[in-house]
Design a protein around this motif. Sequence first.
Motif, PDB file in Angstrom:
ATOM      1  N   UNK A 136     -44.754  66.869  77.653  1.00 24.83           N
ATOM      2  CA  UNK A 136     -44.974  68.297  77.851  1.00 24.83           C
ATOM      3  C   UNK A 136     -44.778  69.032  76.525  1.00 24.83           C
ATOM      4  N   UNK A 137     -45.755  69.835  76.163  1.00 25.19           N
ATOM      5  CA  UNK A 137     -45.608  70.634  74.946  1.00 25.19           C
ATOM      6  C   UNK A 137     -45.787  72.123  75.210  1.00 25.19           C
ATOM      7  N   UNK A 138     -45.974  72.508  76.463  1.00 30.86           N
ATOM      8  CA  UNK A 138     -46.079  73.916  76.836  1.00 30.86           C
ATOM      9  C   UNK A 138     -45.325  74.139  78.142  1.00 30.86           C
ATOM     10  N   UNK A 139     -44.396  75.087  78.124  1.00 32.31           N
ATOM     11  CA  UNK A 139     -43.617  75.458  79.312  1.00 32.31           C
ATOM     12  C   UNK A 139     -43.986  76.885  79.679  1.00 32.31           C
ATOM     13  N   UNK A 140     -44.521  77.073  80.873  1.00 37.06           N
ATOM     14  CA  UNK A 140     -44.932  78.385  81.350  1.00 37.06           C
ATOM     15  C   UNK A 140     -43.877  78.896  82.329  1.00 37.06           C
ATOM     16  N   UNK A 141     -43.334  80.073  82.054  1.00 37.03           N
ATOM     17  CA  UNK A 141     -42.261  80.647  82.877  1.00 37.03           C
ATOM     18  C   UNK A 141     -42.749  81.990  83.409  1.00 37.03           C
ATOM     19  N   UNK A 142     -42.781  82.109  84.745  1.00 32.51           N
ATOM     20  CA  UNK A 142     -43.241  83.337  85.381  1.00 32.51           C
ATOM     21  C   UNK A 142     -42.138  83.958  86.224  1.00 32.51           C
ATOM     22  N   UNK A 143     -42.236  85.289  86.405  1.00 28.17           N
ATOM     23  CA  UNK A 143     -41.358  86.076  87.277  1.00 28.17           C
ATOM     24  C   UNK A 143     -39.934  86.189  86.766  1.00 28.17           C
ATOM     25  N   UNK A 144     -39.681  85.799  85.522  1.00 25.57           N
ATOM     26  CA  UNK A 144     -38.333  85.914  84.981  1.00 25.57           C
ATOM     27  C   UNK A 144     -37.988  87.361  84.637  1.00 25.57           C
ATOM     28  N   UNK A 145     -38.995  88.187  84.405  1.00 26.60           N
ATOM     29  CA  UNK A 145     -38.747  89.573  84.005  1.00 26.60           C
ATOM     30  C   UNK A 145     -38.282  90.439  85.162  1.00 26.60           C
ATOM     31  N   UNK A 146     -38.444  89.992  86.383  1.00 31.00           N
ATOM     32  CA  UNK A 146     -38.088  90.811  87.543  1.00 31.00           C
ATOM     33  C   UNK A 146     -36.590  90.961  87.728  1.00 31.00           C
ATOM     34  N   UNK A 147     -35.804  90.214  86.978  1.00 31.72           N
ATOM     35  CA  UNK A 147     -34.357  90.267  87.145  1.00 31.72           C
ATOM     36  C   UNK A 147     -33.663  91.075  86.059  1.00 31.72           C
ATOM     37  N   UNK A 148     -34.422  91.571  85.075  1.00 33.58           N
ATOM     38  CA  UNK A 148     -33.873  92.432  84.014  1.00 33.58           C
ATOM     39  C   UNK A 148     -32.633  91.820  83.380  1.00 33.58           C
ATOM     40  N   UNK A 149     -32.710  90.530  83.078  1.00 38.32           N
ATOM     41  CA  UNK A 149     -31.583  89.815  82.470  1.00 38.32           C
ATOM     42  C   UNK A 149     -32.044  89.281  81.117  1.00 38.32           C
ATOM     43  N   UNK A 150     -31.749  90.029  80.066  1.00 36.59           N
ATOM     44  CA  UNK A 150     -32.199  89.638  78.730  1.00 36.59           C
ATOM     45  C   UNK A 150     -31.434  88.432  78.198  1.00 36.59           C
ATOM     46  N   UNK A 151     -30.240  88.159  78.714  1.00 29.28           N
ATOM     47  CA  UNK A 151     -29.444  87.032  78.221  1.00 29.28           C
ATOM     48  C   UNK A 151     -30.143  85.701  78.478  1.00 29.28           C
ATOM     49  N   UNK A 152     -30.887  85.599  79.570  1.00 29.54           N
ATOM     50  CA  UNK A 152     -31.596  84.352  79.868  1.00 29.54           C
ATOM     51  C   UNK A 152     -32.678  84.101  78.824  1.00 29.54           C
ATOM     52  N   UNK A 153     -33.323  85.158  78.370  1.00 32.52           N
ATOM     53  CA  UNK A 153     -34.338  84.999  77.320  1.00 32.52           C
ATOM     54  C   UNK A 153     -33.702  84.507  76.023  1.00 32.52           C
ATOM     55  N   UNK A 154     -32.493  84.999  75.735  1.00 35.54           N
ATOM     56  CA  UNK A 154     -31.774  84.539  74.541  1.00 35.54           C
ATOM     57  C   UNK A 154     -31.453  83.062  74.671  1.00 35.54           C
ATOM     58  N   UNK A 155     -30.979  82.654  75.838  1.00 36.94           N
ATOM     59  CA  UNK A 155     -30.638  81.245  76.067  1.00 36.94           C
ATOM     60  C   UNK A 155     -31.878  80.356  75.957  1.00 36.94           C
ATOM     61  N   UNK A 156     -32.987  80.777  76.553  1.00 41.89           N
ATOM     62  CA  UNK A 156     -34.207  79.978  76.504  1.00 41.89           C
ATOM     63  C   UNK A 156     -34.750  79.887  75.082  1.00 41.89           C
ATOM     64  N   UNK A 157     -34.628  80.963  74.323  1.00 49.17           N
ATOM     65  CA  UNK A 157     -35.091  80.916  72.934  1.00 49.17           C
ATOM     66  C   UNK A 157     -34.237  79.947  72.112  1.00 49.17           C
ATOM     67  N   UNK A 158     -32.939  79.947  72.346  1.00 52.70           N
ATOM     68  CA  UNK A 158     -32.062  79.002  71.645  1.00 52.70           C
ATOM     69  C   UNK A 158     -32.394  77.567  72.033  1.00 52.70           C
TER      70      UNK A 158
END
Length: 312
Positions: free
Chosen positions: A252-274
């Motif tokens: 796998x070289x592409x991970x598609x993540x949907x509906x994560x924005x509906x929870x207004x939790x920016x910390x998860x985006x930080x964790x996923x970027x790390x």
Amino acid sequence: MRIILKNALEWSADKLSGFAADIGRQNEAVEAPSKFVDLAPTDQADKSGVYSDALEYALSRPKVSNIALTGPYGSGKSSIIQTFLKRYDRTALHISLAAFLPEAGSQIEKVSGQEIERSILQQMLYGADADKLPLSRFKRIRSPGLSATFVSIFVTVGLIALWHVLSQASTVVDGSFFDPIALENWRNLASFALATAFLWASIHHLYVASFGLSLKSISLKDVELRPASDDLDSILNRHLDEIIYFFQSTDHDLVIIEDLDRFDNAEIFVTLREINSLVNENAGVKRRVRFLYALRDDMFANTDRTKFFEFI
């Protein structure tokens, strides 16, 4: 002769007319508008190919690892992704958090960050075949196939051979068990070879299985001991070795993540970027892994977008 030829031509004409009628009915069924319309994402949303070209450009850039596809709710982001995946010739992993979307009158805040991260981890690890992740601590039920029959036969024969060797342990020690080393002594020699192979296979299997063991807790009546990592807030960080092992063992070289924005939790985006950064820096991952997020337009302020995404 003319009668036979006439009958053959009439039969052929009937068959051809039947084929033509079938083709016409199929075309009418395709072209006829239906009175029902489903709400599922379609793979015909980007007829001009503008969005697919933009995504292909982002995926071709060596410094782009986090991509955002933004738009209001119901604008067709999922359809754009489905359309793009039709022309994407590599392996993509699709993660959706739609199961956590609230019902009427409920609140999104009831879903904790750990629940969201646990769902991401489960969809990631359980999206791969169990045979590709033999060392994973997340064990899955495997359907017994034809190989299970050969394994059971090997175990049965191995146990019989081991019993035969152990029953003559004294002769094995003094060497008379192997005398003579000739075809007439095939029973002892074959038993020893099978017993040795069975012992080695058993020890090897236990050794490999030990990699998937993890100590969750030790409970002694009213005293319970837990590892310190059990109290970490981020489940994804706790199982970072599993995530890296997943990308090392799959393509796998592409991970598609949907509906994560509906929870207004920016910390998860930080964790996923790390996590994305750590996966791409790992020497065992021989390709560039990119995360594609489907988000609403106002999820981040303009000044914050570049902290999370290299391409929008």
